[in-house]
Motif scaffolding. Structure first.
Motif, PDB file in Angstrom:
ATOM      1  N   ASP A 213       0.700  -1.282  -0.192  1.00  0.00           N
ATOM      2  CA  ASP A 213       0.160  -0.098   0.029  1.00  0.00           C
ATOM      3  C   ASP A 213       0.864   1.156   0.055  1.00  0.00           C
ATOM      4  O   ASP A 213       0.179   2.062  -0.412  1.00  0.00           O
ATOM      5  CB  ASP A 213      -0.999   0.200   1.068  1.00  0.00           C
ATOM      6  N   GLU A 214       2.032   1.258   0.532  1.00  0.00           N
ATOM      7  CA  GLU A 214       2.997   2.391   0.418  1.00  0.00           C
ATOM      8  C   GLU A 214       4.091   2.389  -0.417  1.00  0.00           C
ATOM      9  O   GLU A 214       4.196   3.131  -1.381  1.00  0.00           O
ATOM     10  CB  GLU A 214       3.371   2.774   1.890  1.00  0.00           C
ATOM     11  N   GLU A 215       4.935   1.234  -0.522  1.00  0.00           N
ATOM     12  CA  GLU A 215       6.326   1.226  -1.010  1.00  0.00           C
ATOM     13  C   GLU A 215       6.083   1.018  -2.441  1.00  0.00           C
ATOM     14  O   GLU A 215       6.615   1.379  -3.324  1.00  0.00           O
ATOM     15  CB  GLU A 215       7.401   0.310  -0.332  1.00  0.00           C
ATOM     16  N   LEU A 216       5.183  -0.149  -2.832  1.00  0.00           N
ATOM     17  CA  LEU A 216       4.873  -0.638  -4.229  1.00  0.00           C
ATOM     18  C   LEU A 216       4.147   0.541  -5.047  1.00  0.00           C
ATOM     19  O   LEU A 216       4.445   0.921  -6.098  1.00  0.00           O
ATOM     20  CB  LEU A 216       4.264  -1.681  -4.151  1.00  0.00           C
ATOM     21  N   VAL A 217       3.134   1.214  -4.201  1.00  0.00           N
ATOM     22  CA  VAL A 217       2.503   2.307  -4.794  1.00  0.00           C
ATOM     23  C   VAL A 217       3.335   3.485  -4.947  1.00  0.00           C
ATOM     24  O   VAL A 217       3.309   4.211  -6.286  1.00  0.00           O
ATOM     25  CB  VAL A 217       1.387   2.846  -3.731  1.00  0.00           C
ATOM     26  N   ASP A 218       4.232   3.711  -4.331  1.00  0.00           N
ATOM     27  CA  ASP A 218       5.230   4.886  -4.402  1.00  0.00           C
ATOM     28  C   ASP A 218       6.311   4.369  -5.473  1.00  0.00           C
ATOM     29  O   ASP A 218       6.520   5.330  -6.311  1.00  0.00           O
ATOM     30  CB  ASP A 218       5.952   5.131  -3.097  1.00  0.00           C
ATOM     31  N   TRP A 219       6.498   3.376  -5.564  1.00  0.00           N
ATOM     32  CA  TRP A 219       7.531   2.847  -6.618  1.00  0.00           C
ATOM     33  C   TRP A 219       6.784   3.076  -8.124  1.00  0.00           C
ATOM     34  O   TRP A 219       7.435   3.397  -9.215  1.00  0.00           O
ATOM     35  CB  TRP A 219       7.979   1.388  -6.664  1.00  0.00           C
ATOM     36  N   LYS A 220       5.636   2.550  -8.276  1.00  0.00           N
ATOM     37  CA  LYS A 220       4.627   2.668  -9.627  1.00  0.00           C
ATOM     38  C   LYS A 220       4.721   4.191  -9.902  1.00  0.00           C
ATOM     39  O   LYS A 220       4.638   4.644 -10.906  1.00  0.00           O
ATOM     40  CB  LYS A 220       3.416   1.975  -9.130  1.00  0.00           C
ATOM     41  N   ALA A 230      11.103  12.230 -15.180  1.00  0.00           N
ATOM     42  CA  ALA A 230      11.560  12.566 -13.650  1.00  0.00           C
ATOM     43  C   ALA A 230      12.824  11.657 -13.519  1.00  0.00           C
ATOM     44  O   ALA A 230      12.730  10.470 -13.848  1.00  0.00           O
ATOM     45  CB  ALA A 230      10.264  12.336 -12.820  1.00  0.00           C
ATOM     46  N   PRO A 231      13.774  12.558 -12.684  1.00  0.00           N
ATOM     47  CA  PRO A 231      14.964  11.541 -12.579  1.00  0.00           C
ATOM     48  C   PRO A 231      14.750  10.666 -11.273  1.00  0.00           C
ATOM     49  O   PRO A 231      15.619  10.936 -10.324  1.00  0.00           O
ATOM     50  CB  PRO A 231      16.033  12.714 -12.365  1.00  0.00           C
ATOM     51  N   ASP A 232      13.797  10.015 -11.106  1.00  0.00           N
ATOM     52  CA  ASP A 232      13.591   9.287 -10.036  1.00  0.00           C
ATOM     53  C   ASP A 232      14.119   7.649 -10.202  1.00  0.00           C
ATOM     54  O   ASP A 232      14.405   7.284 -11.120  1.00  0.00           O
ATOM     55  CB  ASP A 232      11.948   8.992  -9.715  1.00  0.00           C
ATOM     56  N   ASP A 233      14.562   7.215  -8.700  1.00  0.00           N
ATOM     57  CA  ASP A 233      14.894   5.924  -8.782  1.00  0.00           C
ATOM     58  C   ASP A 233      13.876   4.825  -9.155  1.00  0.00           C
ATOM     59  O   ASP A 233      12.966   5.017  -8.168  1.00  0.00           O
ATOM     60  CB  ASP A 233      15.650   5.662  -7.353  1.00  0.00           C
ATOM     61  N   THR A 234      14.107   4.044  -9.911  1.00  0.00           N
ATOM     62  CA  THR A 234      13.156   3.091 -10.247  1.00  0.00           C
ATOM     63  C   THR A 234      13.506   1.652 -10.200  1.00  0.00           C
ATOM     64  O   THR A 234      12.868   0.754 -10.481  1.00  0.00           O
ATOM     65  CB  THR A 234      12.123   3.256 -11.718  1.00  0.00           C
ATOM     66  N   SER A 235      14.635   1.488  -9.446  1.00  0.00           N
ATOM     67  CA  SER A 235      15.226   0.041  -9.290  1.00  0.00           C
ATOM     68  C   SER A 235      14.136  -0.697  -8.381  1.00  0.00           C
ATOM     69  O   SER A 235      13.589  -0.334  -7.376  1.00  0.00           O
ATOM     70  CB  SER A 235      16.589   0.076  -8.651  1.00  0.00           C
ATOM     71  N   LEU A 236      14.445  -1.886  -8.558  1.00  0.00           N
ATOM     72  CA  LEU A 236      13.134  -3.019  -7.721  1.00  0.00           C
ATOM     73  C   LEU A 236      14.244  -3.758  -6.861  1.00  0.00           C
ATOM     74  O   LEU A 236      13.500  -4.879  -6.239  1.00  0.00           O
ATOM     75  CB  LEU A 236      12.582  -3.906  -8.937  1.00  0.00           C
ATOM     76  N   GLU A 237      15.413  -3.695  -6.502  1.00  0.00           N
ATOM     77  CA  GLU A 237      16.392  -4.632  -5.851  1.00  0.00           C
ATOM     78  C   GLU A 237      15.654  -4.749  -4.461  1.00  0.00           C
ATOM     79  O   GLU A 237      15.626  -5.631  -3.893  1.00  0.00           O
ATOM     80  CB  GLU A 237      17.534  -4.243  -5.874  1.00  0.00           C
ATOM     81  N   HIS A 238      15.497  -3.537  -3.867  1.00  0.00           N
ATOM     82  CA  HIS A 238      14.946  -3.628  -2.345  1.00  0.00           C
ATOM     83  C   HIS A 238      13.657  -4.001  -2.212  1.00  0.00           C
ATOM     84  O   HIS A 238      13.602  -4.995  -1.386  1.00  0.00           O
ATOM     85  CB  HIS A 238      15.103  -2.062  -1.799  1.00  0.00           C
ATOM     86  N   LEU A 239      12.670  -3.697  -3.053  1.00  0.00           N
ATOM     87  CA  LEU A 239      11.444  -4.400  -3.003  1.00  0.00           C
ATOM     88  C   LEU A 239      11.404  -5.954  -3.334  1.00  0.00           C
ATOM     89  O   LEU A 239      10.783  -6.676  -2.581  1.00  0.00           O
ATOM     90  CB  LEU A 239      10.379  -3.568  -4.056  1.00  0.00           C
ATOM     91  N   GLU A 240      12.364  -6.447  -4.214  1.00  0.00           N
ATOM     92  CA  GLU A 240      12.297  -7.576  -4.343  1.00  0.00           C
ATOM     93  C   GLU A 240      12.982  -8.526  -3.207  1.00  0.00           C
ATOM     94  O   GLU A 240      12.388  -9.459  -2.791  1.00  0.00           O
ATOM     95  CB  GLU A 240      13.287  -8.057  -5.689  1.00  0.00           C
ATOM     96  N   LYS A 241      13.970  -7.929  -2.677  1.00  0.00           N
ATOM     97  CA  LYS A 241      14.508  -8.395  -1.571  1.00  0.00           C
ATOM     98  C   LYS A 241      13.663  -8.551  -0.353  1.00  0.00           C
ATOM     99  O   LYS A 241      13.253  -9.646   0.300  1.00  0.00           O
ATOM    100  CB  LYS A 241      15.420  -7.574  -0.858  1.00  0.00           C
ATOM    101  N   TRP A 242      12.565  -7.441  -0.233  1.00  0.00           N
ATOM    102  CA  TRP A 242      11.676  -7.487   0.984  1.00  0.00           C
ATOM    103  C   TRP A 242      10.539  -8.557   0.689  1.00  0.00           C
ATOM    104  O   TRP A 242       9.891  -9.114   1.613  1.00  0.00           O
ATOM    105  CB  TRP A 242      11.076  -6.207   1.120  1.00  0.00           C
ATOM    106  N   PHE A 243       9.903  -8.376  -0.540  1.00  0.00           N
ATOM    107  CA  PHE A 243       8.940  -9.209  -0.970  1.00  0.00           C
ATOM    108  C   PHE A 243       9.455 -10.853  -0.736  1.00  0.00           C
ATOM    109  O   PHE A 243       8.703 -11.622  -0.400  1.00  0.00           O
ATOM    110  CB  PHE A 243       8.241  -9.114  -2.507  1.00  0.00           C
TER     111      PHE A 243
END
Length: 834
Positions: A213-220, A230-243
């Motif tokens: 509800d927070e981190e994944l929504v923020d990443w999307k 936008a120069p935003d970080d869109t890497s998925l490594e942290h989310l992948e580790k947590w999931f």
């Protein structure tokens, strides 16, 4: 506790990020440390937009630096800090005229600090749950499950012995009491075990909410903004580790619950807690797992064409690529899960909407080999969209009266997750794409992509343009800044944004509540033009991307500045100071330069040249134009009036590294042939920029008509084609061969020697006494050494005499300075076009 104090208490990884953040010169860490309380108490975001607030905070900052300096002066061990703070104050003085720039810098640092704190907080939540689960799973739950099994086996053995043992009633009574105590202990152990699992599920549910509800929504949302620059970080490594961690823990809990079923199968009793409490727990585990796994299937890279403008604009029958990822990283699933791709035609069942088929490899396995970090990835690289023919003979009028580039379509990805007894169908969608059939629709399609992803956070809203909302100026300005950042590696600063805001809304105290509609952005023509705001801006962006990227990146181009402000800026500067700005009247993008010059009585005037377009810049780079630009003054003497790039940078210092010409041994061809293109304007054809009030994008504040409107007489030397960039000269092959074969070194002087940055045009003197044609006649004499005479001819200071230049016609003051072209004369027998 201040934000700065919280940063200092972080673990090494995150404190290092904070250290790296301040490992730069813009904002010293020592200033941040000693003024932490005051800095965090100010509204720097507002100051970055409010000049008066920025000026106030700037003065208070200097006072605080002085106060801190005085404190250090009273401490023996603070000599270096005292010296540093004196230097910091001196460095900050450069923001005296633009204090909002410093406010924006400080605001940026504070935002980055909060990002580090948020990441650390989430990591702490993950670590806490991870530790709790490990503690319960491996140190508590696993021993407890063994203890349960051992207690149960012991109770069962003693109970069976009790039934078979022949003993007195008193002994049986004592055995029964002992068995009752064992059963009570077993029951308590079962209840505690179930409570531990319930507690773990509570913690897991909290983390699930944080992740989904927070981190994944923020990443999307970050990914959506990154699609438009936008120069935003869109890497998925942290989310992948947590999931992966939490899903693994859920599967472990599932195994423990299955073990409880085995224990109940061996032994149960009245009021046994397992049959009652275990099913709800299993349901919670399954729900959490299903929710996590469904959410972990995402589009990592949105659809894009290799040669396209950007993501989310697709052209029929042209290949595009897209990548999906499963954030649950487990090797047992590698090459097992097949992902299929299709177009969501069902979501656009509106009359007249087009439908498409996807062609190419429509099914791929999740493959760790295709991922840079070994993630579960399916990378579709060769897909195409093809129109799906429907009855009725082509596209009709859709229910929403939308144009083709306002239709939104989505790409669907589906797969099936089957693992450890859990079966979950997975589906994810791309962001809405705009499908075009012709490259001429690209510009309009990209406008739609910008508008949707700037304003809409609901990717399912394919009817967005039915009632497209207006954008606030902060949203719109930020989006524009991203476009320039993408094209030229530098966004728009506050001055540039304010200039655009004034032209759109007029002068106002604050633009936060100002809005611009979709129609005004992309459909309505600007006043007295035949193109829209977006077409004008997109032309400038294209010009920056193709020809001006380096100059825009290093800040040499002021870009957006009103003519009124341009006059105010230049008239305060020394003679020959110039600036670069974008044209306001050229549809496909143009850039011009203006400079200040002073009359004998000291009166300043601002001169401007006709804008240069892509047609010009693709033939000669802007730095070379600035280097070789000449203006004809009295007696037709050509001089370069450009000396200093605003505010006071010498021209060659600002642009020298971009000059294409090299001298001496750096370019061996210069010893034989030296020809360059030079823009020349006649001084009395110059006109000062019209005085008058600033206005919006209207006729009187826009650039003058293009050269084509004024006629071809504006060219100093008229080439075979209209563009002034084309050389009109040829060279005799025999003469060239004789020169190239010569062993002597020929040095060809420049026809128009560069003006030293500190020399004003009025100071230049030329004396032409002997005609170069006379020298050339001598060169043809059979008694003269041709090579020696040719060398003398080329180095003659009188080389320009005898040449009849066609001068620019004088223009009225309503027009800016026109530009023409002259080619340096390198050798004799080079014919000039009349």
């Amino acid at each position: 506790m201040t934000q700065w104090e919280r940063l200092q208490q972080l673990d090494t990884v995150y404190s290092q990020r904070a250290f790296d953040l301040y490992n730069r010169d813009e904002f010293p860490m020592e200033v941040r440390h000693y003024l932490a309380h005051w800095i965090e108490g100010q509204d720097w975001e507002r100051a970055s937009r409010d000049s008066s607030q920025a000026a106030f905070l700037f003065q208070v900052l200097l006072e605080n630096l002085d106060n801190q300096f005085s404190r250090f002066a009273q401490e023996r061990d603070s000599f270096l800090l005292q010296r540093n703070f004196r230097r910091y104050k001196q460095n900050f003085q450069k923001y005296q005229e633009e204090p909002y720039t410093l406010a924006n810098i400080i605001h940026w640092f504070l935002v980055k600090e909060r990002e580090i704190l948020n990441d650390a907080e989430l990591a702490q939540q993950v670590s806490t749950l991870k530790f709790s689960q490990r503690q319960w799973s491996w140190r508590t739950l696993r021993p407890n499950i063994r203890c349960l099994e051992e207690q149960q086996d012991e109770f069962d053995f003693k109970y069976q012995t009790h039934l078979m043992d022949c003993c007195t009633e008193e002994e049986k009574k004592m055995q029964a009491e002992g068995l009752q105590k064992m059963l009570n202990a077993l029951d308590k152990c079962r209840k505690n075990f179930l409570s531990d699992i319930s507690t773990m599920l509570d913690a897991a549910d909290v983390l699930r909410s944080v992740l989904i509800d927070e981190e994944l929504v923020d990443w999307k949302w970050r990914q959506q903004k990154s699609c438009i620059g936008a120069p935003d970080d869109t890497s998925l490594e942290h989310l992948e580790k947590w999931f992966t961690q939490i899903i693994e823990c859920m599967f472990q809990l599932q195994k423990f619950l299955q073990k409880l079923d085995e224990l109940v199968g061996k032994m149960t009793y009245e009021n046994d807690p397992i049959p009652v409490r275990k099913p709800p727990l299993k349901s919670r585990v399954d729900t959490l797992l299903t929710n996590l796994i469904k959410s972990s299937f995402v589009v990592e890279t949105q659809p894009s064409m290799p040669q396209g403008r950007g993501s989310l604009v697709l052209r029929t029958n042209v290949q595009f690529s897209v990548k999906v990822r499963l954030l649950y990283k487990v090797s047992e699933l590698n090459h097992v899960m097949k992902v299929t791709v299709s177009v969501n035609n069902a979501a656009s069942q509106l009359k007249g909407f087009r439908k498409f088929n996807v062609l190419g490899t429509l099914s791929k396995a999740l493959n760790m080999a295709e991922s840079m970090n070994g993630g579960m990835v399916a990378d579709f690289r060769h897909l195409t969209l093809k129109d799906q023919k429907v009855g009725g003979g082509g596209k009709g009028i859709n229910d929403l009266s939308l144009s083709v580039t306002e239709e939104l379509h989505r790409i669907i990805f589906q797969t099936q997750f089957d693992y450890q007894g859990l079966s979950v169908p997975l589906e994810t969608f791309s962001l809405p794409v705009v499908v075009i059939s012709n490259s001429s629709q690209q510009q309009s399609a990209w406008a739609s992509v910008l508008w949707f992803n700037m304003l809409c956070s609901d990717p399912e809203n394919v009817k967005f343009f039915e009632t497209s909302p207006a954008a606030t100026w902060p949203q719109f300005g930020e989006m524009l800044s991203w476009q320039f950042l993408s094209c030229g590696k530098r966004g728009l600063d506050n001055d540039q944004l304010e200039t655009l805001a004034i032209k759109l809304f007029g002068k106002q105290q604050s633009y936060d509540n100002c809005k611009i509609s979709w129609t005004k952005f992309s459909k309505e023509n600007l006043p007295d033009t035949n193109f829209s705001l977006w077409v004008w801006l997109d032309g400038i962006l294209t010009l920056v991307k193709l020809y001006l990227s380096d100059l825009w990146s290093d800040g040499s181009i002021m870009g957006f500045v009103s003519k009124g402000k341009e006059r105010l800026l230049l008239k305060k500067k020394q003679n020959g100071t110039f600036l670069l700005r974008f044209s306001e009247s050229i549809k496909d993008g143009g850039i011009t330069f203006s400079w200040v010059q002073y009359a004998n009585d000291g009166t300043p005037s601002v001169q401007t040249v006709k804008p240069f377009t892509s047609t010009d810049l693709k033939q000669i780079a802007l730095p070379d134009i600035l280097c070789n630009f000449r203006m004809m003054i009295a007696e037709n003497i050509p001089v370069n009036p450009l000396c200093y790039l605003y505010p006071n940078t010498p021209k060659d210092q600002a642009f020298g590294k971009y000059y294409s010409e090299k001298t001496g041994e750096e370019n061996p061809y210069l010893k034989y042939l030296k020809t360059k293109l030079v823009f020349v304007s006649k001084e009395n054809g110059c006109s000062g920029v019209r005085e008058g009030p600033e206005s919006d994008l209207s006729t009187q504040d826009r650039d003058p008509p293009s050269l084509s409107d004024a006629g071809d007489d504006g060219l100093l030397l008229q080439a075979f084609e209209k563009s002034p960039m084309l050389s009109s000269s040829t060279i005799d092959d025999d003469m060239l061969n004789s020169i190239l074969d010569s062993d002597s070194e020929c040095t060809v002087p420049e026809a128009f020697p560069p003006t030293a940055p500190h020399t004003s045009p009025s100071c230049l003197q030329h004396n032409f006494s002997e005609s170069p044609l006379d020298i050339f006649a001598d060169a043809l004499s059979p008694d003269i050494d041709v090579n020696v005479t040719l060398h003398e001819f080329l180095n003659s200071p009188n080389i320009l005499n005898g040449i009849n230049f066609r001068m620019l016609q004088e223009e009225s003051d309503d027009f800016a300075l026109d530009s023409g072209l002259i080619q340096d004369l390198g050798y004799p027998n080079i014919p000039l076009t009349p």
